[in-house]
Design a protein around this motif. Structure first.
Motif, short mmCIF file in Angstrom:
data_model
loop_
_atom_site.label_atom_id
_atom_site.label_comp_id
_atom_site.label_asym_id
_atom_site.label_seq_id
_atom_site.Cartn_x
_atom_site.Cartn_y
_atom_site.Cartn_z
N LYS A 16 -3.61 -4.86 2.23
CA LYS A 16 -3.65 -4.31 0.88
C LYS A 16 -4.07 -2.84 0.89
O LYS A 16 -3.55 -2.03 0.12
CB LYS A 16 -4.63 -5.11 0.02
CG LYS A 16 -4.17 -6.54 -0.28
CD LYS A 16 -5.23 -7.29 -1.08
CE LYS A 16 -4.79 -8.72 -1.35
NZ LYS A 16 -5.83 -9.49 -2.08
N HIS A 17 -5.00 -2.52 1.77
CA HIS A 17 -5.45 -1.12 1.90
C HIS A 17 -4.28 -0.21 2.29
O HIS A 17 -4.08 0.85 1.67
CB HIS A 17 -6.56 -1.04 2.94
CG HIS A 17 -6.88 0.36 3.38
ND1 HIS A 17 -7.58 1.25 2.59
CD2 HIS A 17 -6.58 1.03 4.53
CE1 HIS A 17 -7.70 2.40 3.23
NE2 HIS A 17 -7.11 2.30 4.41
N TRP A 18 -3.52 -0.63 3.30
CA TRP A 18 -2.42 0.21 3.79
C TRP A 18 -1.27 0.27 2.77
O TRP A 18 -0.65 1.32 2.60
CB TRP A 18 -1.92 -0.30 5.13
CG TRP A 18 -2.78 0.15 6.26
CD1 TRP A 18 -3.76 -0.56 6.90
CD2 TRP A 18 -2.79 1.45 6.87
NE1 TRP A 18 -4.36 0.20 7.87
CE2 TRP A 18 -3.78 1.44 7.87
CE3 TRP A 18 -2.04 2.60 6.67
CZ2 TRP A 18 -4.05 2.55 8.67
CZ3 TRP A 18 -2.31 3.71 7.46
CH2 TRP A 18 -3.30 3.68 8.45
N ILE A 19 -1.01 -0.82 2.10
CA ILE A 19 0.02 -0.80 1.06
C ILE A 19 -0.36 0.20 -0.03
O ILE A 19 0.47 0.99 -0.50
CB ILE A 19 0.22 -2.21 0.46
CG1 ILE A 19 0.93 -3.12 1.47
CG2 ILE A 19 1.02 -2.14 -0.84
CD1 ILE A 19 1.09 -4.55 1.01
N GLY A 20 -1.64 0.19 -0.41
CA GLY A 20 -2.11 1.13 -1.41
C GLY A 20 -1.95 2.57 -0.96
O GLY A 20 -1.56 3.45 -1.74
N LEU A 21 -2.23 2.82 0.33
CA LEU A 21 -2.07 4.17 0.86
C LEU A 21 -0.63 4.64 0.80
O LEU A 21 -0.34 5.76 0.36
CB LEU A 21 -2.57 4.22 2.32
CG LEU A 21 -4.07 4.27 2.55
CD1 LEU A 21 -4.37 4.29 4.05
CD2 LEU A 21 -4.69 5.49 1.89
N PHE A 22 0.30 3.79 1.25
CA PHE A 22 1.71 4.20 1.25
C PHE A 22 2.24 4.42 -0.16
O PHE A 22 3.03 5.34 -0.40
CB PHE A 22 2.55 3.17 2.00
CG PHE A 22 2.53 3.35 3.50
CD1 PHE A 22 3.22 4.40 4.09
CD2 PHE A 22 1.81 2.50 4.31
CE1 PHE A 22 3.20 4.59 5.47
CE2 PHE A 22 1.77 2.68 5.69
CZ PHE A 22 2.47 3.72 6.27
N GLN A 23 1.82 3.59 -1.10
CA GLN A 23 2.27 3.78 -2.47
C GLN A 23 1.68 5.05 -3.07
O GLN A 23 2.34 5.75 -3.84
CB GLN A 23 1.91 2.54 -3.31
CG GLN A 23 2.73 1.32 -2.90
CD GLN A 23 2.34 0.06 -3.64
OE1 GLN A 23 1.23 -0.05 -4.16
NE2 GLN A 23 3.24 -0.92 -3.67
#
Length: 465
Positions: free
Chosen positions: A292-299
């Motif tokens: 979830k952390h990395w998905i948030g970063l990419f978005q």
């Protein structure tokens, strides 16, 4: 034949000079009297730990006898890893690199020692003892240079990781030497290796190589991600834990890298397509907090880069949205704020946009960018300093074109000086051209500093122009 002194002989001289019995020294040092007696009379070697206690008791510097120990008990006798291994660790602690070289040189004519030396190198690398680990990796790699082993590939990967620094010409050499070994690594390790190579090539602005590494990384990551969710075996799960990022990140990061390649080519529409790709992550199956952390970063990155690519393509209508986006994220890391403000300055210089008020708004962030700190992370260590220097160059160009010569020349000479430190020829030449364009507005002090820097570049023969 030259007589080699022995530690035991020096020890006996010490006892005589201090009128001390073996028993007294044993009690004082904590080394058993029988051990000391066998050492002197039967020439049985003491352990490294015992030698350290003897050295302390004799009030000598730590490691004082190591060179003699290597001569007496490693070079002049059959190598024994029970003595060599602890001594390697102690020499690493004390930064006695020459002693490590001597030990390794004495035993590496036999490949049977390679596996153990490799394990020690891995342990030292994990402890942050990179200088010592490098010597072992180089020795193991040299011994196995005609082998096609995974261990050789790992050695080359570690050597590459350790050697990457501020000198871009050396970084290029390190990347070029390591790249042929990537395919010999474990399939999982290849993903981090390709990521690190891509980041080094990115800092070198070798965009063809960035594109090549990114595409290889995406293809391999897609295969591994599919296998991971088909097999769901414990072995596969444990293997994936070796990665520095969740596995899906290597797929999406490849898209981010490719968008950057398109940006440098001025193809902002294709860059947007890659950006939309890594913004849409509905296909990711994991739901843990790290994912979830990395998905948030990419978005988050996709939102900013969408504004940036539209702005760079001439759509000035998104400027305020982009500034609001930067302001809302101004407490994020240095590597993010550098990229965002760099895009802003590119657009300002390309389309003659007045951004004086925006620069005042981000004055604190701009000051922070110019005071970068070293980092162990390959991206932060390689890409951020290069982008910070490029940002200062764009600032210099903007201020000079705006008639704000005080700040313009300040940033320009800073970039010129930094170019000497990191051997960055492109910056050096660009700075010369820009200074000469506005030289009539520089005072004698600035001209003198400029000429000294140019003279230094010529003297070191770092740059040819």
């Amino acid at each position: 034949m030259k007589h080699t002194p022995t530690i035991s002989a020096e020890f006996e001289d010490y006892l005589k000079q201090n009128d001390m019995t073996l028993g007294q020294f044993a009690e004082y040092s904590g080394v058993h009297q029988r051990t000391l007696s066998s050492w002197i009379t039967q020439h049985r070697p003491v352990s490294v730990q015992q030698l350290d206690r003897i050295t302390v008791a004799m009030e000598l510097p730590a490691g004082y006898f190591y060179d003699l120990y290597i001569e007496n008990y490693i070079i002049e006798r059959s190598p024994n890893m029970c003595r060599i291994e602890p001594l390697l660790y102690r020499c690493a602690e004390l930064d006695k690199l020459d002693a490590i070289r001597r030990m390794v040189g004495a035993i590496m004519d036999k490949l049977l020692y390679s596996p153990r030396l490799f394990d020690i190198a891995e342990a030292l690398f994990a402890q942050g003892q990179h200088a010592a680990a490098l010597l072992l990796y180089e020795s193991v790699a040299e011994g196995e240079k005609y082998q096609h082993s995974e261990r050789l590939a790992v050695c080359q990967y570690r050597i590459f990781t350790i050697q990457v620094g501020d000198d871009q010409s050396l970084n290029l050499k390190a990347a070029t030497l390591f790249e042929p070994f990537v395919e010999r690594l474990d399939e999982i390790d290849q993903l981090d290796a390709l990521k690190d190579l891509a980041n080094v090539y990115r800092s070198l602005r070798n965009w063809d190589k960035v594109d090549e590494m990114a595409r290889k990384m995406r293809n391999k990551a897609e295969i591994q991600y599919t296998i991971k969710h088909q097999e769901k075996s414990r072995e596969r799960s444990e293997s994936a834990k070796k990665l520095s990022r969740p596995m899906f990140v290597y797929i999406t990061y490849a898209d981010l890298l490719c968008s950057g390649v398109c940006e440098t080519q001025g193809d902002y529409q294709q860059a947007l397509q890659y950006t939309y790709a890594y913004a849409n992550l509905d296909w990711v199956k994991e739901t843990d907090e790290d994912t979830k952390h990395w998905i948030g970063l990419f978005q988050h990155w996709a939102e900013g880069n969408t504004y940036a690519y539209k702005l760079l393509s001439g759509d000035i209508s998104v400027l305020n949205d982009y500034v609001e986006y930067i302001a809302a994220a101004s407490d994020t890391t240095e590597k993010e704020i550098v990229t965002k403000l760099l895009n802003l300055m590119f657009a300002a210089n390309r389309y003659q946009v007045d951004v004086d008020d925006i620069l005042k708004q981000f004055e604190t962030e701009i000051d922070f960018i110019t005071q970068q700190q070293p980092s162990a992370d390959m991206y932060t260590h390689q890409v951020v300093p290069e982008q910070s220097t490029r940002f200062k160059f764009e600032l210099a160009k903007y201020h000079l074109n705006s008639g704000n010569y005080l700040y313009g020349f300040k940033y320009l000479l800073d970039v010129l000086s930094k170019s000497l430190d990191i051997n960055k020829e492109a910056f050096f030449i660009s700075c010369i051209r820009l200074f000469e364009q506005f030289k009539q507005f520089a005072d004698i002090r600035l001209c003198t500093k400029y000429e000294n820097l140019v003279r230094e570049g010529r003297k070191e023969r770092l740059f040819y122009y």
